[in-house]
Structure formats: C-alpha cells, structure tokens
Design an enzyme around this catalytic site. Structure first.
Site, PDB file in Angstrom:
ATOM      1  N   SER A 137      -1.004  -1.648   3.955  1.00  0.00           N
ATOM      2  CA  SER A 137      -0.766  -1.057   5.276  1.00  0.00           C
ATOM      3  C   SER A 137      -0.934   0.451   5.148  1.00  0.00           C
ATOM      4  O   SER A 137      -0.795   0.996   4.044  1.00  0.00           O
ATOM      5  CB  SER A 137       0.672  -1.342   5.717  1.00  0.00           C
ATOM      6  OG  SER A 137       0.999  -0.617   6.890  1.00  0.00           O
ATOM      7  N   TYR A 150       9.842  -2.005   4.586  1.00  0.00           N
ATOM      8  CA  TYR A 150       8.422  -2.373   4.754  1.00  0.00           C
ATOM      9  C   TYR A 150       7.535  -1.396   3.991  1.00  0.00           C
ATOM     10  O   TYR A 150       6.673  -1.806   3.210  1.00  0.00           O
ATOM     11  CB  TYR A 150       8.061  -2.386   6.246  1.00  0.00           C
ATOM     12  CG  TYR A 150       6.627  -2.803   6.510  1.00  0.00           C
ATOM     13  CD1 TYR A 150       6.218  -4.119   6.294  1.00  0.00           C
ATOM     14  CD2 TYR A 150       5.677  -1.896   6.981  1.00  0.00           C
ATOM     15  CE1 TYR A 150       4.900  -4.514   6.532  1.00  0.00           C
ATOM     16  CE2 TYR A 150       4.364  -2.280   7.225  1.00  0.00           C
ATOM     17  CZ  TYR A 150       3.989  -3.595   7.000  1.00  0.00           C
ATOM     18  OH  TYR A 150       2.683  -3.983   7.234  1.00  0.00           O
TER      19      TYR A 150
HETATM   20  P1  NAP Z   1       0.907 -11.963  11.893  1.00  0.00           P
HETATM   21  O1  NAP Z   1      -0.014 -12.275  13.017  1.00  0.00           O
HETATM   22  O2  NAP Z   1       2.368 -12.043  12.105  1.00  0.00           O
HETATM   23  O3  NAP Z   1       0.474 -12.897  10.651  1.00  0.00           O
HETATM   24  C1  NAP Z   1       1.261 -13.001   9.511  1.00  0.00           C
HETATM   25  C2  NAP Z   1       0.857 -14.243   8.736  1.00  0.00           C
HETATM   26  O4  NAP Z   1       1.597 -14.278   7.505  1.00  0.00           O
HETATM   27  C3  NAP Z   1       1.178 -15.537   9.476  1.00  0.00           C
HETATM   28  O5  NAP Z   1       0.168 -16.479   9.218  1.00  0.00           O
HETATM   29  C4  NAP Z   1       2.486 -15.971   8.833  1.00  0.00           C
HETATM   30  O6  NAP Z   1       2.721 -17.366   8.872  1.00  0.00           O
HETATM   31  C5  NAP Z   1       2.235 -15.545   7.401  1.00  0.00           C
HETATM   32  N1  NAP Z   1       3.481 -15.451   6.642  1.00  0.00           N
HETATM   33  C6  NAP Z   1       4.550 -14.646   6.884  1.00  0.00           C
HETATM   34  N2  NAP Z   1       5.501 -14.860   5.962  1.00  0.00           N
HETATM   35  C7  NAP Z   1       5.034 -15.815   5.120  1.00  0.00           C
HETATM   36  C8  NAP Z   1       5.551 -16.492   3.982  1.00  0.00           C
HETATM   37  N3  NAP Z   1       6.776 -16.229   3.504  1.00  0.00           N
HETATM   38  N4  NAP Z   1       4.776 -17.415   3.366  1.00  0.00           N
HETATM   39  C9  NAP Z   1       3.563 -17.719   3.840  1.00  0.00           C
HETATM   40  N5  NAP Z   1       3.023 -17.140   4.928  1.00  0.00           N
HETATM   41  C10 NAP Z   1       3.763 -16.215   5.559  1.00  0.00           C
HETATM   42  O7  NAP Z   1       0.679 -10.474  11.399  1.00  0.00           O
HETATM   43  P2  NAP Z   1      -0.563  -9.718  10.695  1.00  0.00           P
HETATM   44  O8  NAP Z   1      -0.544  -8.359  11.223  1.00  0.00           O
HETATM   45  O9  NAP Z   1      -1.800 -10.510  10.786  1.00  0.00           O
HETATM   46  O10 NAP Z   1      -0.038  -9.669   9.198  1.00  0.00           O
HETATM   47  C11 NAP Z   1      -0.879  -9.897   8.092  1.00  0.00           C
HETATM   48  C12 NAP Z   1      -0.687  -8.782   7.071  1.00  0.00           C
HETATM   49  O11 NAP Z   1      -1.151  -7.561   7.621  1.00  0.00           O
HETATM   50  C13 NAP Z   1       0.767  -8.547   6.680  1.00  0.00           C
HETATM   51  O12 NAP Z   1       0.850  -8.374   5.279  1.00  0.00           O
HETATM   52  C14 NAP Z   1       1.125  -7.271   7.420  1.00  0.00           C
HETATM   53  O13 NAP Z   1       2.159  -6.561   6.806  1.00  0.00           O
HETATM   54  C15 NAP Z   1      -0.201  -6.543   7.348  1.00  0.00           C
HETATM   55  N6  NAP Z   1      -0.399  -5.424   8.278  1.00  0.00           N
HETATM   56  C16 NAP Z   1      -0.386  -5.608   9.619  1.00  0.00           C
HETATM   57  C17 NAP Z   1      -0.629  -4.519  10.459  1.00  0.00           C
HETATM   58  C18 NAP Z   1      -0.698  -4.670  11.958  1.00  0.00           C
HETATM   59  O14 NAP Z   1      -0.672  -3.669  12.676  1.00  0.00           O
HETATM   60  N7  NAP Z   1      -0.823  -5.844  12.481  1.00  0.00           N
HETATM   61  C19 NAP Z   1      -0.854  -3.253   9.924  1.00  0.00           C
HETATM   62  C20 NAP Z   1      -0.827  -3.096   8.551  1.00  0.00           C
HETATM   63  C21 NAP Z   1      -0.623  -4.192   7.745  1.00  0.00           C
HETATM   64  P3  NAP Z   1       3.629 -18.072  10.027  1.00  0.00           P
HETATM   65  O15 NAP Z   1       2.740 -18.242  11.230  1.00  0.00           O
HETATM   66  O16 NAP Z   1       4.027 -19.362   9.420  1.00  0.00           O
HETATM   67  O17 NAP Z   1       4.779 -17.155  10.309  1.00  0.00           O
END
Ligand code: NAP
Length: 277
Positions: A137, A150
């Site tokens: 991130s 985080y």
């Molecule tokens: P998201 O739509 O909430 O997706 C998160 C995914 O991770 C979902 O498929 C969720 O599964 C899965 N997950 C969460 N906890 C888990 C666990 N304990 N075991 C297995 N799977 C798990 O959010 P996202 O933004 O795409 O997040 C993906 C990554 O991007 C994360 O590492 C996040 O920190 C990073 N990120 C996001 C942003 C942003 O602005 N969106 C920015 C920087 C970094 P479930 O559906 O089962 O919950």
C-alpha cells in the site's frame, strides 16, 4: 503468450484480486484463487470453464497452506506467479485499538503472505523460475493518524518483500511489492475493521478522518481494473521492479514523504555522524 502462465492469487472474491483474476483470465492465463466459502468458490469457478480454479483458504490458517499449494502444484500445474493480495485495513487510534486487533492485522497482512511464500518457494526455487507479487500500500511508505496497525503491517511487508527480492534474485525468482493508492474496492467498506471510540481526547483529530474515509468509500480515484492491467504488465516484464506505486495519489504522497524524510536526514546530519569512531 506461448504457454498459459498460472497465477495464484489470494483473495479473489472482490477488489484487486477479483479484477486481476478477471483481466488475467481474459488474456488466457490460468488463475487459481483463494476464497473463504463454498458459494464464493462456485462463483469464482463459473468465471471460466477451464482456467478458473478456487480453493477455500483463510490465509491465517497457516497449517492448511502447504497442502493447498501442493495440491495446486500437482492438480492444476506449476505456479508461475503468486500474488499475495488478501488483506484488510484496521482503522483506529492506536491507544484505542487492542493488541488482539494488531495481531489479527499482522496475521492476515504479513504472516499470511509470508506463509504463502514459504509454502511455494521450494517449488519455485527448484524450477529456478517464478514471480512473487505482494500487494502492500502507499501506507507502506506514508502514514496517517488512525491506521497505525495497517501502516505497520504494510511497512513490514514492504521490508520483507525487498529483502526477499535480494535473496531470490540468484534463483531467477522476482519479487515485486505493489503499493496502491486509494482504489474503488471493498477495502474501506465491508472489509474494514473499525475500533470503537473510547477516548474523547482524540475526537478532534480522528473523527473527521473516520468520517471522510467512510464518505469516500466507493468514490476513490483508482480503478481496480486499470491496476490489474498494470500488474499484468509487471508480470509480463522480463525485468520487473522491486517496488511499484499505483495511482497518482500514491505517487504524490510517497514523493512528498521521500522529500521530507530526506530533508529531515539533512537537518540532523551532524548529530547522525557524531556517533562514529
Ligand atoms: P477487498 O475488496 O476488501 O478485497 C480483499 C480480499 O482479501 C477479499 O477477497 C477478502 O476475502 C480477502 N481476505 C481478507 N482477509 C482474508 C483472510 N484472512 N484470508 C483470506 N482472504 C482474505 O479490498 P482490496 O482493496 O481489493 O484489498 C486487496 C489488497 O489491497 C489488501 O491487501 C489491501 O490492504 C490492499 N490495498 C488496498 C487499497 C485500496 O484502496 N483499495 C490500497 C492499498 C492497498 P473475503 O471476501 O472472504 O472477505
């Protein structure tokens, strides 16, 4: 692509993981994704008749990970690219947030990713081939009040990732930490864990931050499908970077951080140098 590459992506139910899976499937990749229930497994596998495979796995069920990787290697095929995407954001002023909440944040965002890597490395090392992408991130470089756990977890994953890139270079295994800015995923919505408020002293600082994040959820600048295309460009590169920022917000904020960090180092240089000898 001469031979379809196999991508293993943790967390393909929504957000970046789903977007990357979709774009990769549309370009002929085989995609193995992790989900956390049977309905999500069936739904993911319905995306493509031959090339979409789902496994039920919570990345903190560390004892289950080796068997999942071994099963994929023997039943789906050798994994070319591992994308450690599964993760979530914990939001809360540090003094108000429990150590259990911190442990869970690090278990998912850091230990889960490392456990996946450790399960897969013997296979990749033997093949002298592979690419590991860790989704970190901009919060792995910059910090904001209210997300210390985080940011701590993402700084940790950045550090582990960069170290690993040096350890694995002799084996032709690339490691890239991808650091997105704000994107339209479920991150700040259903996935975010928010600690309850308890100390009024923090109201003035933190209440507007929490409110702004809630209001912005779903309206962020970044498009996950464009992030997916960018990640595939890195996956297809013969010389991928150790770090990649995604989004103009990440670019601006990380540049500002590097400049202010550098200026602070300069300001205190004499004191820093005073301890030699
Ligand atoms: P998201 O739509 O909430 O997706 C998160 C995914 O991770 C979902 O498929 C969720 O599964 C899965 N997950 C969460 N906890 C888990 C666990 N304990 N075991 C297995 N799977 C798990 O959010 P996202 O933004 O795409 O997040 C993906 C990554 O991007 C994360 O590492 C996040 O920190 C990073 N990120 C996001 C942003 C942003 O602005 N969106 C920015 C920087 C970094 P479930 O559906 O089962 O919950």
């Amino acid at each position: 692509m001469s031979k379809a590459k196999t991508l293993f992506i943790t967390g393909v139910s929504s957000g970046f993981g789903r977007a990357l899976a979709q774009v990769a499937l549309s370009r002929g990749y085989r995609v193995v994704g992790t989900v956390r229930n049977a309905a999500a497994k069936a739904e993911f596998e319905s995306l493509h008749a031959e090339n979409a495979f789902a496994y039920e796995l919570d990345v903190t069920h560390f004892a289950a990970i080796d068997a999942v990787i071994a099963n994929v290697e023997s039943h789906v095929g050798p994994i070319d690219v591992l994308v450690n995407n599964a993760g979530y954001g914990h939001e809360g002023v540090m003094e108000e947030s429990s150590l259990d909440e911190m442990r869970r944040q690090f278990d998912v965002n850091v230990f889960g990713a490392v456990a996946m890597i450790k399960a897969l490395l013997p296979f990749m090392r033997q093949r002298r081939h592979g690419h590991i992408i860790n989704i970190t991130s901009m919060g792995g470089f910059i910090t904001m009040p209210g997300i210390s756990y985080y940011c701590g977890s993402k700084f940790a994953l950045e550090g582990i990732s960069e170290t690993l890139s040096k350890e694995l270079a002799p084996f032709n295994i690339h490691v890239t930490a991808v650091a997105p800015g704000s994107f339209r995923t479920d991150w700040a919505g259903r996935s975010m864990v928010r600690s309850a408020r308890s100390i009024a002293d923090y109201d003035a600082l933190f209440d507007p931050i929490r409110q702004a994040r809630e209001e912005k959820s779903g309206k962020q600048l970044g498009d996950p499908l464009k992030a997916a295309s960018a990640m595939l460009e890195v996956i297809e590169s013969s010389n991928p970077p150790a770090h990649l920022l995604l989004g103009s917000d990440a670019l601006e904020l990380v540049r500002q951080k590097i400049e202010s960090f550098s200026a602070e180092i300069d300001r205190w240089e004499t004191l820093t140098r005073s301890t030699d000898g």
